[in-house]
Design a protein around this motif. Structure first.
Motif, PDB file in Angstrom:
ATOM      1  N   ARG A 137       0.639  -1.113  -0.116  1.00 48.84           N
ATOM      2  CA  ARG A 137       0.006   0.076  -0.142  1.00 48.84           C
ATOM      3  C   ARG A 137       0.896   1.378   0.024  1.00 48.84           C
ATOM      4  NH1 ARG A 137      -1.044  -3.065   3.753  1.00 48.84           N
ATOM      5  NH2 ARG A 137      -0.261  -1.885   5.271  1.00 48.84           N
ATOM      6  N   ARG A 138       1.869   1.061   0.792  1.00 41.83           N
ATOM      7  CA  ARG A 138       2.731   2.413   0.964  1.00 41.83           C
ATOM      8  C   ARG A 138       3.387   2.678  -0.316  1.00 41.83           C
ATOM      9  NH1 ARG A 138       2.176   6.601   3.076  1.00 41.83           N
ATOM     10  NH2 ARG A 138       2.687   7.411   1.006  1.00 41.83           N
ATOM     11  N   ALA A 139       3.871   1.484  -1.124  1.00 47.22           N
ATOM     12  CA  ALA A 139       4.670   1.798  -2.404  1.00 47.22           C
ATOM     13  C   ALA A 139       3.455   2.127  -3.275  1.00 47.22           C
ATOM     14  CB  ALA A 139       5.086   0.562  -2.740  1.00 47.22           C
ATOM     15  N   TYR A 140       2.560   1.723  -3.240  1.00 51.87           N
ATOM     16  CA  TYR A 140       1.504   2.477  -4.313  1.00 51.87           C
ATOM     17  C   TYR A 140       1.195   3.783  -4.049  1.00 51.87           C
ATOM     18  CZ  TYR A 140      -2.882   3.384  -6.891  1.00 51.87           C
ATOM     19  OH  TYR A 140      -3.717   3.939  -7.719  1.00 51.87           O
ATOM     20  N   ALA A 141       1.025   3.971  -2.781  1.00 50.04           N
ATOM     21  CA  ALA A 141       0.677   5.693  -2.396  1.00 50.04           C
ATOM     22  C   ALA A 141       2.150   6.343  -2.772  1.00 50.04           C
ATOM     23  CB  ALA A 141       0.555   5.774  -0.788  1.00 50.04           C
ATOM     24  N   ASP A 142       3.154   6.063  -2.872  1.00 48.55           N
ATOM     25  CA  ASP A 142       4.409   6.653  -3.099  1.00 48.55           C
ATOM     26  C   ASP A 142       4.461   6.915  -4.706  1.00 48.55           C
ATOM     27  OD1 ASP A 142       5.460   6.725  -0.904  1.00 48.55           O
ATOM     28  OD2 ASP A 142       6.761   5.097  -0.729  1.00 48.55           O
ATOM     29  N   ASP A 143       3.963   5.644  -5.494  1.00 48.57           N
ATOM     30  CA  ASP A 143       3.849   5.736  -6.840  1.00 48.57           C
ATOM     31  C   ASP A 143       2.944   6.941  -7.557  1.00 48.57           C
ATOM     32  OD1 ASP A 143       5.836   3.666  -6.928  1.00 48.57           O
ATOM     33  OD2 ASP A 143       4.359   2.226  -7.562  1.00 48.57           O
ATOM     34  N   ILE A 144       1.827   7.235  -6.800  1.00 50.98           N
ATOM     35  CA  ILE A 144       0.960   7.954  -7.212  1.00 50.98           C
ATOM     36  C   ILE A 144       1.382   9.568  -6.379  1.00 50.98           C
ATOM     37  CG2 ILE A 144      -0.830   6.446  -7.743  1.00 50.98           C
ATOM     38  CD1 ILE A 144      -2.403   7.007  -5.112  1.00 50.98           C
ATOM     39  N   GLY A 145       2.136   9.534  -5.520  1.00 51.18           N
ATOM     40  CA  GLY A 145       2.493  11.009  -5.155  1.00 51.18           C
ATOM     41  C   GLY A 145       1.785  11.189  -3.854  1.00 51.18           C
ATOM     42  N   ARG A 146       1.148  10.250  -3.144  1.00 52.27           N
ATOM     43  CA  ARG A 146       0.386  10.508  -2.066  1.00 52.27           C
ATOM     44  C   ARG A 146       1.468  10.764  -1.064  1.00 52.27           C
ATOM     45  NH1 ARG A 146      -5.254   8.984   0.516  1.00 52.27           N
ATOM     46  NH2 ARG A 146      -4.782   9.288   2.708  1.00 52.27           N
ATOM     47  N   THR A 147       1.352  11.759  -0.114  1.00 54.91           N
ATOM     48  CA  THR A 147       2.214  12.139   0.977  1.00 54.91           C
ATOM     49  C   THR A 147       1.643  12.004   2.253  1.00 54.91           C
ATOM     50  OG1 THR A 147       2.062  14.479   0.920  1.00 54.91           O
ATOM     51  CG2 THR A 147       3.812  13.570  -0.507  1.00 54.91           C
ATOM     52  N   SER A 148       0.476  12.068   2.266  1.00 53.00           N
ATOM     53  CA  SER A 148      -0.455  12.131   3.709  1.00 53.00           C
ATOM     54  C   SER A 148      -0.454  10.713   3.991  1.00 53.00           C
ATOM     55  CB  SER A 148      -1.775  12.774   3.552  1.00 53.00           C
ATOM     56  OG  SER A 148      -2.679  12.049   2.454  1.00 53.00           O
ATOM     57  N   PRO A 149      -0.724  10.203   5.445  1.00 53.95           N
ATOM     58  CA  PRO A 149      -0.693   9.014   5.881  1.00 53.95           C
ATOM     59  C   PRO A 149      -2.045   8.231   5.379  1.00 53.95           C
ATOM     60  CG  PRO A 149      -0.275  10.683   7.669  1.00 53.95           C
ATOM     61  CD  PRO A 149      -0.573  11.413   6.423  1.00 53.95           C
ATOM     62  N   LEU A 150      -1.582   6.915   5.192  1.00 59.06           N
ATOM     63  CA  LEU A 150      -2.802   5.905   4.740  1.00 59.06           C
ATOM     64  C   LEU A 150      -3.615   5.665   5.971  1.00 59.06           C
ATOM     65  CD1 LEU A 150      -0.840   3.899   2.318  1.00 59.06           C
ATOM     66  CD2 LEU A 150      -2.358   5.579   1.816  1.00 59.06           C
TER      67      LEU A 150
END
Length: 84
Positions: free
Chosen positions: A2-15
């Motif tokens: 999940r964190r890797a996907y969030a990084d890939d799409i540029g999400r910086t806020s906590p999941l």
């Protein structure tokens, strides 16, 4: 993952991920087997990346509900691994 996907799409806020127990067990302070089942279920949710969950506790009165919330914290939450 999940964190890797969030990084890939540029999400910086906590999941944050919310999910309730799927085992269908009702929680009751007088049921040790249910307590063990709940601890296992919440632990599995945490391992899967769930960061918060819901819980239903018996509430026959306001005082009983408050006691059951305290019981839940002491007998279940305190026995779960920290999220992080």
């Amino acid at each position: 993952m999940r964190r890797a996907y969030a990084d890939d799409i540029g999400r910086t806020s906590p999941l944050t991920i919310c999910m309730g127990r799927l085992d269908g067990g009702a929680l009751a302070p007088q049921d040790p087997a249910g307590v063990a089942q709940a601890i296992d279920a919440y632990g599995e949710l945490a391992e899967a990346g769930v960061t918060w969950t819901t819980v239903g506790l018996p509430a026959p009165s306001r005082a009983a509900f408050a006691e059951n919330v305290q019981w839940f914290g002491e007998e279940i939450v305190a026995k779960l691994p920290p999220i992080g």
